[in-house]
Design a protein around this motif. Structure first.
Motif, mmCIF file in Angstrom:
data_model
loop_
_atom_site.group_PDB
_atom_site.id
_atom_site.type_symbol
_atom_site.label_atom_id
_atom_site.label_comp_id
_atom_site.label_asym_id
_atom_site.label_seq_id
_atom_site.Cartn_x
_atom_site.Cartn_y
_atom_site.Cartn_z
ATOM 1 N N PHE A 36 0.839 -1.206 0.000
ATOM 2 C CA PHE A 36 0.000 0.000 0.000
ATOM 3 C C PHE A 36 0.872 1.254 0.000
ATOM 4 C CE2 PHE A 36 -2.194 3.406 2.240
ATOM 5 C CZ PHE A 36 -3.408 3.466 1.564
ATOM 6 N N PHE A 37 1.883 1.294 0.853
ATOM 7 C CA PHE A 37 2.773 2.455 0.918
ATOM 8 C C PHE A 37 3.549 2.622 -0.388
ATOM 9 C CE2 PHE A 37 3.085 2.298 5.826
ATOM 10 C CZ PHE A 37 1.964 3.109 5.922
ATOM 11 N N TRP A 38 3.958 1.524 -0.989
ATOM 12 C CA TRP A 38 4.630 1.621 -2.288
ATOM 13 C C TRP A 38 3.735 2.326 -3.308
ATOM 14 C CZ3 TRP A 38 7.007 -3.958 -3.102
ATOM 15 C CH2 TRP A 38 8.178 -4.065 -2.331
ATOM 16 N N ASN A 39 2.474 1.908 -3.345
ATOM 17 C CA ASN A 39 1.555 2.433 -4.358
ATOM 18 C C ASN A 39 1.146 3.880 -4.098
ATOM 19 O OD1 ASN A 39 1.458 0.075 -5.919
ATOM 20 N ND2 ASN A 39 -0.116 -0.830 -4.609
ATOM 21 N N PHE A 40 1.035 4.273 -2.823
ATOM 22 C CA PHE A 40 0.512 5.596 -2.499
ATOM 23 C C PHE A 40 1.591 6.621 -2.145
ATOM 24 C CE2 PHE A 40 -3.349 3.217 -2.339
ATOM 25 C CZ PHE A 40 -4.349 4.128 -2.648
ATOM 26 N N ALA A 41 2.826 6.191 -1.917
ATOM 27 C CA ALA A 41 3.880 7.140 -1.550
ATOM 28 C C ALA A 41 5.140 6.948 -2.372
ATOM 29 C CB ALA A 41 4.198 7.014 -0.064
ATOM 30 N N VAL A 42 5.704 5.745 -2.380
ATOM 31 C CA VAL A 42 7.008 5.539 -3.002
ATOM 32 C C VAL A 42 6.938 5.688 -4.521
ATOM 33 C CG1 VAL A 42 8.966 3.980 -3.263
ATOM 34 C CG2 VAL A 42 7.682 4.023 -1.110
ATOM 35 N N LYS A 69 0.128 12.982 7.274
ATOM 36 C CA LYS A 69 -0.978 12.853 8.243
ATOM 37 C C LYS A 69 -1.949 11.774 7.821
ATOM 38 C CE LYS A 69 -1.991 17.326 8.188
ATOM 39 N NZ LYS A 69 -0.785 17.956 7.597
ATOM 40 N N ALA A 70 -2.061 11.529 6.504
ATOM 41 C CA ALA A 70 -2.971 10.494 6.019
ATOM 42 C C ALA A 70 -2.385 9.098 6.206
ATOM 43 C CB ALA A 70 -3.295 10.736 4.545
ATOM 44 N N LEU A 71 -1.113 8.930 5.855
ATOM 45 C CA LEU A 71 -0.488 7.608 5.906
ATOM 46 C C LEU A 71 -0.050 7.218 7.307
ATOM 47 C CD1 LEU A 71 1.702 7.738 2.663
ATOM 48 C CD2 LEU A 71 -0.584 6.765 2.953
ATOM 49 N N ASN A 72 0.235 8.213 8.149
ATOM 50 C CA ASN A 72 0.746 7.916 9.483
ATOM 51 C C ASN A 72 -0.290 7.255 10.384
ATOM 52 O OD1 ASN A 72 3.066 7.954 11.121
ATOM 53 N ND2 ASN A 72 2.280 9.686 12.285
ATOM 54 N N LEU A 73 -1.546 7.268 9.983
ATOM 55 C CA LEU A 73 -2.584 6.536 10.714
ATOM 56 C C LEU A 73 -2.422 5.038 10.534
ATOM 57 C CD1 LEU A 73 -5.417 6.191 12.104
ATOM 58 C CD2 LEU A 73 -6.418 6.599 9.852
ATOM 59 N N ILE A 74 -1.935 4.630 9.372
ATOM 60 C CA ILE A 74 -1.910 3.213 9.014
ATOM 61 C C ILE A 74 -0.858 2.442 9.797
ATOM 62 C CG2 ILE A 74 -1.553 1.596 7.108
ATOM 63 C CD1 ILE A 74 -2.597 3.822 5.254
ATOM 64 N N LEU A 122 11.880 -1.327 11.387
ATOM 65 C CA LEU A 122 13.060 -1.574 10.570
ATOM 66 C C LEU A 122 12.660 -2.157 9.210
ATOM 67 C CD1 LEU A 122 16.138 -1.584 10.343
ATOM 68 C CD2 LEU A 122 16.127 -3.888 11.332
ATOM 69 N N VAL A 123 11.719 -3.086 9.215
ATOM 70 C CA VAL A 123 11.222 -3.645 7.953
ATOM 71 C C VAL A 123 10.568 -2.551 7.110
ATOM 72 C CG1 VAL A 123 9.496 -5.195 6.956
ATOM 73 C CG2 VAL A 123 10.975 -6.001 8.814
ATOM 74 N N LEU A 124 9.761 -1.712 7.751
ATOM 75 C CA LEU A 124 9.140 -0.598 7.034
ATOM 76 C C LEU A 124 10.209 0.312 6.424
ATOM 77 C CD1 LEU A 124 6.675 1.177 6.301
ATOM 78 C CD2 LEU A 124 6.927 2.264 8.545
#
Length: 291
Positions: A36-42, A69-74, A122-124
């Protein structure tokens, strides 16, 4: 001698819990979070980089995720899901508990929470660096993509990807320091959530603990989204380095050292109260025993 706490038994408790956590099938949710983070941020940041024909700093994808602020909830929500059935005692756990002191068990759980939170972050961190590793640079300076994209493409300056890293971050702090501070503060945040679960577990109210932790994530994130002054009551705002500063003025809205103190004090208080409460905990009455 009879009241001495055994470091060996504490380490064994934490090691066993960590192993059981690592092999938990719920870990598939962490993989989904990374995608999800790859698709919406990276990947969107990589598209900005390609449009400018300029590389990103290798740390910027990670900083984009932990300062949005949007992604930090996840991130805390997924960690809470992964840790929500801990502490747990099956029949083997109850047998082991007979050979250790309750205080040793609490400290062992505390160490396990630190291990799990550190591993999770660390994985993140590593997986946010991975997709763009070949097309990024390692230096203690922000990329032109972050600082100049809005100038070159003003019509896209307000896009989600272009606003992941804001002026409050890149005008006030260097990437190396920002990444280190963000990692440590998020480590404290996740540990704090886990300690809330432990505290309510000692009161034989585990499900209430999960609800309280989820409420802290939700309310903190909501107040952070609107930048309410009340957001500093909750831990989420303290993890976001960008919220500590204004666009240009050097004086911070909230000193970073205050955020460190906030977490340290909260975690220590939760640990001490848990150590006191565990004396009166009846493990046979906890609603998930034998699960």
């Amino acid at each position: 001698m009879g009241n001495r706490i055994s470091l060996k038994r504490i380490w064994q408790i934490s090691r066993i819990e960590y192993y059981k956590w690592i092999i938990n099938p719920r870990m598939i949710v962490a993989a989904a979070m990374i995608i999800f983070f790859w698709n919406f941020a990276v990947y969107p940041l990589m598209e900005l980089s390609a449009a400018m024909n300029s590389p990103l700093n290798s740390l910027e994808p990670f900083l984009a995720v932990v300062n949005s602020k949007a992604l930090n909830l996840i991130t805390p929500a997924v960690y809470l899901f992964l840790i929500s059935d801990y502490p747990r005692l099956d029949r083997n756990g109850l047998f082991s508990l007979q050979r250790v002191r309750k205080r040793e068990w609490v400290i062992g759980q505390f160490l396990f929470f630190i291990y799990s939170a550190f591993s999770f972050l660390l994985v993140l961190f590593l997986f946010m660096l991975l997709p763009n590793a070949k097309n990024s640079f390692v230096a203690d300076g922000w990329s032109l993509v972050v600082t100049q994209y809005g100038i070159f493409f003003p019509e896209r300056a307000a896009s989600f990807a272009a606003t992941l890293i804001t002026k409050e971050l890149y005008n006030q702090i260097a990437p190396f320091e920002a990444a280190a501070v963000a990692f440590i503060l998020n480590l404290f945040y996740l540990t704090l959530l886990a300690m809330i679960l432990l505290l309510f577990y000692t009161f034989n109210a585990k499900k209430v603990g999960v609800t309280v932790a989820a409420g802290i994530i939700a309310f903190g994130s909501a107040l952070g989204m609107i930048k309410s002054s009340g957001m500093w009551i909750f831990p989420m705002a303290h993890t976001m380095v960008s919220l500590h500063f204004t666009d240009y003025f050097r004086k911070p809205i909230m000193p970073l050292k205050t955020s460190f103190l906030y977490f340290v004090c909260a975690i220590v208080v939760l640990l001490v109260v848990s150590l006191l409460a565990i004396k009166h905990t009846n493990f046979l009455n906890i609603d998930d025993n034998g699960a």
